[in-house]
Design a protein around this motif. Structure first.
Motif, mmCIF file in Angstrom:
data_model
loop_
_atom_site.group_PDB
_atom_site.id
_atom_site.type_symbol
_atom_site.label_atom_id
_atom_site.label_comp_id
_atom_site.label_asym_id
_atom_site.label_seq_id
_atom_site.Cartn_x
_atom_site.Cartn_y
_atom_site.Cartn_z
ATOM 1 N N ASP A 102 58.893 23.555 -8.375
ATOM 2 C CA ASP A 102 58.546 22.140 -8.437
ATOM 3 C C ASP A 102 57.056 22.133 -8.750
ATOM 4 N N LEU A 103 56.722 22.025 -10.012
ATOM 5 C CA LEU A 103 55.362 22.325 -10.456
ATOM 6 C C LEU A 103 54.284 21.383 -9.920
ATOM 7 N N PRO A 104 54.512 20.078 -9.813
ATOM 8 C CA PRO A 104 53.464 19.259 -9.193
ATOM 9 C C PRO A 104 53.092 19.727 -7.791
ATOM 10 N N ARG A 105 54.084 20.036 -6.989
ATOM 11 C CA ARG A 105 53.811 20.518 -5.638
ATOM 12 C C ARG A 105 53.171 21.902 -5.666
ATOM 13 N N PHE A 106 53.636 22.759 -6.568
ATOM 14 C CA PHE A 106 53.051 24.090 -6.686
ATOM 15 C C PHE A 106 51.572 24.004 -7.063
ATOM 16 N N TYR A 107 51.253 23.219 -8.095
ATOM 17 C CA TYR A 107 49.852 23.126 -8.526
ATOM 18 C C TYR A 107 48.958 22.583 -7.411
ATOM 19 N N ALA A 108 49.475 21.617 -6.658
ATOM 20 C CA ALA A 108 48.686 21.062 -5.557
ATOM 21 C C ALA A 108 48.396 22.128 -4.503
ATOM 22 N N TRP A 125 47.395 18.860 -16.093
ATOM 23 C CA TRP A 125 46.852 17.662 -16.742
ATOM 24 C C TRP A 125 47.905 16.873 -17.512
ATOM 25 N N THR A 126 49.146 17.407 -17.614
ATOM 26 C CA THR A 126 50.214 16.655 -18.277
ATOM 27 C C THR A 126 51.107 15.937 -17.274
ATOM 28 N N ILE A 127 50.896 16.204 -15.993
ATOM 29 C CA ILE A 127 51.698 15.595 -14.936
ATOM 30 C C ILE A 127 51.129 14.223 -14.602
ATOM 31 N N ASP A 128 51.985 13.281 -14.269
ATOM 32 C CA ASP A 128 51.577 11.923 -13.936
ATOM 33 C C ASP A 128 51.847 11.663 -12.448
ATOM 34 N N PRO A 129 50.789 11.524 -11.629
ATOM 35 C CA PRO A 129 49.356 11.626 -11.972
ATOM 36 C C PRO A 129 48.934 13.080 -12.093
ATOM 37 N N PRO A 130 47.865 13.360 -12.856
ATOM 38 C CA PRO A 130 47.406 14.737 -13.045
ATOM 39 C C PRO A 130 47.028 15.385 -11.715
ATOM 40 N N ILE A 131 47.211 16.699 -11.639
ATOM 41 C CA ILE A 131 46.825 17.447 -10.452
ATOM 42 C C ILE A 131 45.380 17.901 -10.615
ATOM 43 N N GLU A 132 44.545 17.552 -9.666
ATOM 44 C CA GLU A 132 43.128 17.893 -9.759
ATOM 45 C C GLU A 132 42.909 19.380 -9.464
ATOM 46 N N GLY A 133 41.830 19.906 -10.041
ATOM 47 C CA GLY A 133 41.448 21.285 -9.768
ATOM 48 C C GLY A 133 41.567 22.205 -10.960
ATOM 49 N N PHE A 134 42.204 21.713 -12.032
ATOM 50 C CA PHE A 134 42.388 22.520 -13.227
ATOM 51 C C PHE A 134 42.075 21.668 -14.451
ATOM 52 N N PRO A 153 48.367 48.070 2.595
ATOM 53 C CA PRO A 153 49.664 47.826 1.959
ATOM 54 C C PRO A 153 49.775 46.387 1.483
ATOM 55 N N ILE A 154 50.648 46.162 0.532
ATOM 56 C CA ILE A 154 50.970 44.795 0.110
ATOM 57 C C ILE A 154 51.737 44.116 1.240
ATOM 58 N N VAL A 155 51.412 42.859 1.498
ATOM 59 C CA VAL A 155 52.119 42.073 2.516
ATOM 60 C C VAL A 155 53.082 41.127 1.801
ATOM 61 N N PHE A 156 54.369 41.238 2.125
ATOM 62 C CA PHE A 156 55.388 40.384 1.517
ATOM 63 C C PHE A 156 55.872 39.360 2.541
ATOM 64 N N VAL A 157 55.933 38.092 2.099
ATOM 65 C CA VAL A 157 56.225 36.966 2.981
ATOM 66 C C VAL A 157 57.355 36.135 2.387
ATOM 67 N N GLU A 158 58.301 35.733 3.221
ATOM 68 C CA GLU A 158 59.345 34.815 2.769
ATOM 69 C C GLU A 158 58.784 33.394 2.796
ATOM 70 N N GLY A 159 58.838 32.707 1.663
ATOM 71 C CA GLY A 159 58.296 31.361 1.587
ATOM 72 C C GLY A 159 58.434 30.809 0.189
ATOM 73 N N THR A 160 57.977 29.576 0.004
ATOM 74 C CA THR A 160 58.189 28.878 -1.255
ATOM 75 C C THR A 160 56.901 28.698 -2.051
ATOM 76 N N ALA A 161 57.086 28.536 -3.354
ATOM 77 C CA ALA A 161 55.960 28.274 -4.261
ATOM 78 C C ALA A 161 55.342 26.913 -3.993
ATOM 79 N N GLU A 162 56.122 26.000 -3.476
ATOM 80 C CA GLU A 162 55.636 24.634 -3.267
ATOM 81 C C GLU A 162 54.736 24.511 -2.038
ATOM 82 N N GLU A 163 54.900 25.396 -1.073
ATOM 83 C CA GLU A 163 54.098 25.333 0.150
ATOM 84 C C GLU A 163 53.001 26.396 0.157
#
Length: 317
Positions: free
Chosen positions: A144-150, A216-225, A109-119
């Motif tokens: 919060d895209l910088p935190r999400f991408y990280a 790559w448009t965020i200052d500083p850029p997020i590594e990995g992409f 089954p799909i597992v659904f979890v309460e939580g945030t995109a940033e963590e």
């Protein structure tokens, strides 16, 4: 385009504070996206080195977009900050299990979890599996895209894919009588009537994610992409059918009552209702007035509509 975490945080509390009946209405009145979209995502994911091990749907809501993709993966997870959304998602999955309907390719089954995109905290971090496809359906504009991408860089396998997609608005099918007049009325509802209840995230969505910060448009850029691994698709912009005949996400012949319920799940409508509780359901309700105008324009109760669609895909280096 340099951005920082403060500038890219457009958090909206509307959906995460839904009551149970609101979450159920969202699940019932929001269409699942068309298979045309999922075919494009899966084809690109696999053609660029992605595998079908683990899916993670972020901002999954009741799981309307999680389920069609989960069937292709051995493991599938959904995460959302809204407790009621997660409760509804789990309830739908429990019903599928009871009926013996497999939700994933492995039968799990799909597992659904309460939580945030940033963590992005969940069982996908600690069980030896990394995520292969990470999706966000009409949700990335609230992150919060910088935190999400990280966080995404930590949970994604190399060769893994992030897929963001959304739709800006409903459009009348051009074959409908008075389609242009109907479209003008729909746009007035969105911009003039509901515009005061728009948040920056809504605006970003309406502008087709063209201003969505990328790693790559965020200052500083997020590594990995890397920008070299970025792909964008647009279908049916401004309601102009890409194939000249049908909406990419499908043509829907629906009643005005169904359209009212669907539009009623929009966050701007929810905020209007919160600001004007005494008008909800009366002749001064913004949706009641809009549907009355739509009825006068089409001279009936049914209409054919569709959605535009934009899709952004990034690859984990």
């Amino acid at each position: 385009m340099a951005t920082n975490s403060d500038e890219t945080s457009f958090k909206d509390k509307t959906f995460r504070q839904y009551a149970p009946e609101q979450a159920q209405a969202y699940a019932s009145n929001r269409h699942a996206y068309h298979d045309n979209l999922f075919k494009v995502i899966l084809a690109h994911h696999q053609a660029t080195g992605g595998t079908l091990g683990t899916l993670l749907d972020v901002g999954c809501g009741p799981g309307n977009s999680t389920r069609p993709l989960a069937r292709h993966f051995a493991n599938a997870y959904g995460i959302d900050p809204g407790a009621q959304m997660i409760d509804v998602a789990r309830g739908i999955s429990e019903e599928a299990v009871e009926k013996g309907e497999p939700e994933t390719s492995s039968g799990k089954p799909i597992v659904f979890v309460e939580g945030t995109a940033e963590e992005l905290e969940g069982p996908w971090r600690g069980d030896g599996r990394k995520v292969d496809l990470l999706t966000a359906s009409t949700a990335a504009h609230w992150f919060d895209l910088p935190r999400f991408y990280a966080s995404a860089a930590q949970v994604l396998n190399k060769g893994g894919t992030i897929a963001f997609w959304a739709s800006a608005r409903f459009y009348a099918h051009p074959s409908m009588p008075n389609a242009a007049r109907l479209q003008e009325a729909m746009v007035r509802l969105e911009l003039d009537v509901l515009g005061p209840y728009e948040l920056p995230g809504n605006k970003m969505c309406r502008e087709a994610y063209r201003t969505l910060p990328l790693p790559w448009t965020i200052d500083p850029p997020i590594e990995g992409f890397s920008e070299a691994g970025f792909t964008r698709h647009d279908w049916d912009e401004e309601g102009k059918l890409s194939d000249g005949e049908h909406f990419f996400l499908g043509d829907y012949t629906i009643t005005l009552a169904q359209l009212q319920k669907s539009i009623g799940t929009a966050s701007m409508v929810t905020r209007w209702k919160e600001a004007h509780p005494e008008l909800v359901g009366t002749e001064e309700d913004v949706l009641v007035k809009a549907i009355k105008e739509f009825r006068e324009i089409i001279g009936g109760e049914e209409l054919t509509v569709g959605l535009d669609c934009y899709l952004l895909m990034l690859k984990r280096d």
